[in-house]
Write a protein that holds these residues in place. Structure first.
Motif, PDB file in Angstrom:
ATOM      1  N   MET A  35       0.841  -1.214   0.000  1.00 46.32           N
ATOM      2  CA  MET A  35       0.000   0.000   0.000  1.00 46.32           C
ATOM      3  C   MET A  35       0.873   1.260   0.000  1.00 46.32           C
ATOM      4  O   MET A  35       0.540   2.264  -0.652  1.00 46.32           O
ATOM      5  CB  MET A  35      -0.941   0.031   1.213  1.00 46.32           C
ATOM      6  CG  MET A  35      -2.077  -0.982   1.148  1.00 46.32           C
ATOM      7  SD  MET A  35      -3.203  -0.884   2.585  1.00 46.32           S
ATOM      8  CE  MET A  35      -4.310   0.433   2.068  1.00 46.32           C
ATOM      9  N   ILE A  36       1.972   1.218   0.761  1.00 44.78           N
ATOM     10  CA  ILE A  36       2.908   2.367   0.771  1.00 44.78           C
ATOM     11  C   ILE A  36       3.442   2.590  -0.645  1.00 44.78           C
ATOM     12  O   ILE A  36       3.391   3.708  -1.161  1.00 44.78           O
ATOM     13  CB  ILE A  36       4.091   2.118   1.736  1.00 44.78           C
ATOM     14  CG1 ILE A  36       3.604   1.991   3.188  1.00 44.78           C
ATOM     15  CG2 ILE A  36       5.125   3.254   1.622  1.00 44.78           C
ATOM     16  CD1 ILE A  36       4.691   1.585   4.181  1.00 44.78           C
ATOM     17  N   GLU A  37       3.915   1.489  -1.251  1.00 41.02           N
ATOM     18  CA  GLU A  37       4.498   1.598  -2.607  1.00 41.02           C
ATOM     19  C   GLU A  37       3.502   2.145  -3.620  1.00 41.02           C
ATOM     20  O   GLU A  37       3.856   2.949  -4.480  1.00 41.02           O
ATOM     21  CB  GLU A  37       4.989   0.226  -3.083  1.00 41.02           C
ATOM     22  CG  GLU A  37       6.394  -0.099  -2.608  1.00 41.02           C
ATOM     23  CD  GLU A  37       6.736  -1.563  -2.861  1.00 41.02           C
ATOM     24  OE1 GLU A  37       6.283  -2.130  -3.889  1.00 41.02           O
ATOM     25  OE2 GLU A  37       7.449  -2.160  -2.011  1.00 41.02           O
ATOM     26  N   GLN A  38       2.255   1.690  -3.499  1.00 40.76           N
ATOM     27  CA  GLN A  38       1.221   2.101  -4.464  1.00 40.76           C
ATOM     28  C   GLN A  38       0.588   3.450  -4.105  1.00 40.76           C
ATOM     29  O   GLN A  38      -0.391   3.850  -4.720  1.00 40.76           O
ATOM     30  CB  GLN A  38       0.126   1.023  -4.541  1.00 40.76           C
ATOM     31  CG  GLN A  38       0.600  -0.288  -5.137  1.00 40.76           C
ATOM     32  CD  GLN A  38      -0.390  -1.432  -4.871  1.00 40.76           C
ATOM     33  OE1 GLN A  38      -1.590  -1.211  -4.684  1.00 40.76           O
ATOM     34  NE2 GLN A  38       0.120  -2.654  -4.836  1.00 40.76           N
ATOM     35  N   GLU A  39       1.147   4.123  -3.086  1.00 38.72           N
ATOM     36  CA  GLU A  39       0.630   5.423  -2.625  1.00 38.72           C
ATOM     37  C   GLU A  39      -0.854   5.367  -2.298  1.00 38.72           C
ATOM     38  O   GLU A  39      -1.612   6.280  -2.616  1.00 38.72           O
ATOM     39  CB  GLU A  39       0.938   6.514  -3.668  1.00 38.72           C
ATOM     40  CG  GLU A  39       2.440   6.641  -3.895  1.00 38.72           C
ATOM     41  CD  GLU A  39       2.833   7.812  -4.778  1.00 38.72           C
ATOM     42  OE1 GLU A  39       1.984   8.305  -5.540  1.00 38.72           O
ATOM     43  OE2 GLU A  39       4.005   8.241  -4.683  1.00 38.72           O
ATOM     44  N   ARG A  40      -1.259   4.276  -1.644  1.00 36.62           N
ATOM     45  CA  ARG A  40      -2.658   4.131  -1.239  1.00 36.62           C
ATOM     46  C   ARG A  40      -2.856   4.534   0.217  1.00 36.62           C
ATOM     47  O   ARG A  40      -3.894   4.257   0.820  1.00 36.62           O
ATOM     48  CB  ARG A  40      -3.120   2.693  -1.483  1.00 36.62           C
ATOM     49  CG  ARG A  40      -3.329   2.409  -2.997  1.00 36.62           C
ATOM     50  CD  ARG A  40      -3.539   0.941  -3.264  1.00 36.62           C
ATOM     51  NE  ARG A  40      -4.635   0.393  -2.464  1.00 36.62           N
ATOM     52  CZ  ARG A  40      -4.721  -0.885  -2.087  1.00 36.62           C
ATOM     53  NH1 ARG A  40      -3.786  -1.744  -2.414  1.00 36.62           N
ATOM     54  NH2 ARG A  40      -5.749  -1.289  -1.373  1.00 36.62           N
ATOM     55  N   LEU A  41      -1.847   5.179   0.813  1.00 36.68           N
ATOM     56  CA  LEU A  41      -1.964   5.680   2.192  1.00 36.68           C
ATOM     57  C   LEU A  41      -1.765   7.191   2.209  1.00 36.68           C
ATOM     58  O   LEU A  41      -0.811   7.697   1.627  1.00 36.68           O
ATOM     59  CB  LEU A  41      -0.917   5.001   3.080  1.00 36.68           C
ATOM     60  CG  LEU A  41      -1.101   3.490   3.257  1.00 36.68           C
ATOM     61  CD1 LEU A  41       0.113   2.887   3.954  1.00 36.68           C
ATOM     62  CD2 LEU A  41      -2.372   3.182   4.058  1.00 36.68           C
ATOM     63  N   LEU A  42      -2.691   7.876   2.862  1.00 34.76           N
ATOM     64  CA  LEU A  42      -2.581   9.333   2.996  1.00 34.76           C
ATOM     65  C   LEU A  42      -1.413   9.699   3.886  1.00 34.76           C
ATOM     66  O   LEU A  42      -0.760  10.713   3.700  1.00 34.76           O
ATOM     67  CB  LEU A  42      -3.857   9.905   3.633  1.00 34.76           C
ATOM     68  CG  LEU A  42      -4.944  10.382   2.711  1.00 34.76           C
ATOM     69  CD1 LEU A  42      -6.083  10.969   3.527  1.00 34.76           C
ATOM     70  CD2 LEU A  42      -4.383  11.441   1.769  1.00 34.76           C
ATOM     71  N   GLU A  43      -1.207   8.879   4.909  1.00 34.92           N
ATOM     72  CA  GLU A  43      -0.083   9.063   5.835  1.00 34.92           C
ATOM     73  C   GLU A  43       0.117   7.727   6.505  1.00 34.92           C
ATOM     74  O   GLU A  43      -0.809   6.918   6.577  1.00 34.92           O
ATOM     75  CB  GLU A  43      -0.366  10.173   6.856  1.00 34.92           C
ATOM     76  CG  GLU A  43      -1.665  10.029   7.653  1.00 34.92           C
ATOM     77  CD  GLU A  43      -1.545   9.173   8.903  1.00 34.92           C
ATOM     78  OE1 GLU A  43      -0.480   9.205   9.549  1.00 34.92           O
ATOM     79  OE2 GLU A  43      -2.509   8.461   9.230  1.00 34.92           O
ATOM     80  N   TRP A  44       1.311   7.489   6.962  1.00 29.69           N
ATOM     81  CA  TRP A  44       1.567   6.263   7.708  1.00 29.69           C
ATOM     82  C   TRP A  44       2.761   6.471   8.631  1.00 29.69           C
ATOM     83  O   TRP A  44       3.556   7.409   8.448  1.00 29.69           O
ATOM     84  CB  TRP A  44       1.799   5.071   6.771  1.00 29.69           C
ATOM     85  CG  TRP A  44       3.013   5.211   5.900  1.00 29.69           C
ATOM     86  CD1 TRP A  44       3.086   5.840   4.694  1.00 29.69           C
ATOM     87  CD2 TRP A  44       4.333   4.744   6.195  1.00 29.69           C
ATOM     88  NE1 TRP A  44       4.363   5.788   4.206  1.00 29.69           N
ATOM     89  CE2 TRP A  44       5.145   5.125   5.103  1.00 29.69           C
ATOM     90  CE3 TRP A  44       4.909   4.036   7.259  1.00 29.69           C
ATOM     91  CZ2 TRP A  44       6.528   4.823   5.065  1.00 29.69           C
ATOM     92  CZ3 TRP A  44       6.269   3.738   7.208  1.00 29.69           C
ATOM     93  CH2 TRP A  44       7.054   4.128   6.114  1.00 29.69           C
ATOM     94  N   ALA A  45       2.872   5.597   9.641  1.00 29.71           N
ATOM     95  CA  ALA A  45       4.000   5.656  10.571  1.00 29.71           C
ATOM     96  C   ALA A  45       4.163   4.274  11.181  1.00 29.71           C
ATOM     97  O   ALA A  45       3.267   3.426  11.092  1.00 29.71           O
ATOM     98  CB  ALA A  45       3.731   6.689  11.653  1.00 29.71           C
TER      99      ALA A  45
END
Lengths: 204, 204
Positions: A65-75
């Motif tokens: 999901m990070i790679e596909q930019e499917r997260l607005l923000e993450w940590a």
């Protein structure tokens, strides 16, 4: 023409009481915001339901999901990923519903990049002394940790310039009232509603 | 550093119900706005008190206020002058109090020039049909007058672009709630409060 929902982002320094304010808002019957469900790699606790409390994912799924930019923000906290799925937010906004996010300052800055039109609300402690009291009375931190947190809070407060509104958390109920007033007011902003009214007029 | 009060200007097309909304707002105990007292050359009616209901002036005095630019806006109706005295507004704002004006669209445009930082709220009829109903049920106007008013209202509605907020007057109570929410929200705007908070932080 249907009005798109508002993205409401509540953020602020560690220990300011973001979670308490969020819980109070969602305990009120007249609240019409939709709470944004986070994605996490943490294991579900007893009673937690996938798609209600969290979207539970594996590390591989989350990283994709990070790679596909499917997260607005993450940590990453304590070995687990937490993030805000862009699909859920987009879908809810397009249904004309307001979406409410309660996140850390760094996450809010990430969201601002993707959603500059969002409503960014900075929750302020009544004073730094009060913030210190709140951190101390949690009773789980060493003096050094507290001092570091205070310093971090001072730095985070200087970040308020990236926000649209500043709400003082002097009393939880007052803070909730102010946040709701901000959302009501934003729904009356001329830039937002004038196109809808002009369309209405043209039809008379 | 004390926060300056807000100038709240409620305006909108003829017959939209500005006066009704204003009266409802000022009948509510929790309203903290200060109603701006107008200057007029009309004679006091029984019970009206100078400095409370109006500032009563002679035509010569009023015309000298116009010349000295001591009026935020003014107009002549049925042979009498009516205007908003800039001194009273300035004094009240500088005391940190919010001032509320309810005026016609042309007056609001005059005020905007002098107070671009004011809060300009456009009161909208739920629809032009509804506006027509309201004008008709007053029962005191000819069909031609009504048609002219409707045309004027259509033109005035196109003026909404000069305003910050648009509030629909579908129900008086809801309109009042929205106006109060707008004022609460504006008191939380970052541009307005950030300087006060930054000063507070620097003192810890």
């Amino acid at each position: 023409m249907k009005e798109r929902g508002l993205l409401i982002v509540l953020s602020g320094p560690s220990g300011v009481g973001k979670g308490t304010v969020r819980k109070e808002i969602f305990s009120q019957e007249d609240t019409k915001f939709h709470y944004s469900i986070s994605v996490t790699t943490r294991k579900p606790r007893t009673g937690e339901v996938d798609g209600i409390d969290y979207f539970f994912k594996s590390r591989t799924e989350f990283e994709s999901m990070i790679e596909q930019e499917r997260l607005l923000e993450w940590a990453e906290f304590v070995g687990n990923y937490y993030g805000t799925p862009v699909d859920y937010v987009e879908k809810t906004l397009s249904e004309g519903k307001d979406v409410f996010l309660e996140i850390e300052v760094q996450g809010a800055l990430q969201v601002r990049k993707a959603f500059p039109e969002g409503l960014f609300i900075f929750l302020m402690p009544p004073s730094l002394d009060e913030l210190k009291n709140r951190i101390v009375t949690r009773g789980t931190e060493s003096a050094e940790v507290i001092e570091n947190r205070l310093q971090a809070a001072k730095e985070e407060i200087l970040l308020m310039d990236a926000y649209d509104y500043v709400v003082e958390n002097d009393q939880v109920q007052l803070a909730c009232d102010r946040i709701k007033a901000i959302v009501t007011a934003e729904h009356c902003r001329r830039e937002r509603v004038a196109p809808l009214y002009k369309k209405k007029i043209s039809e008379v």
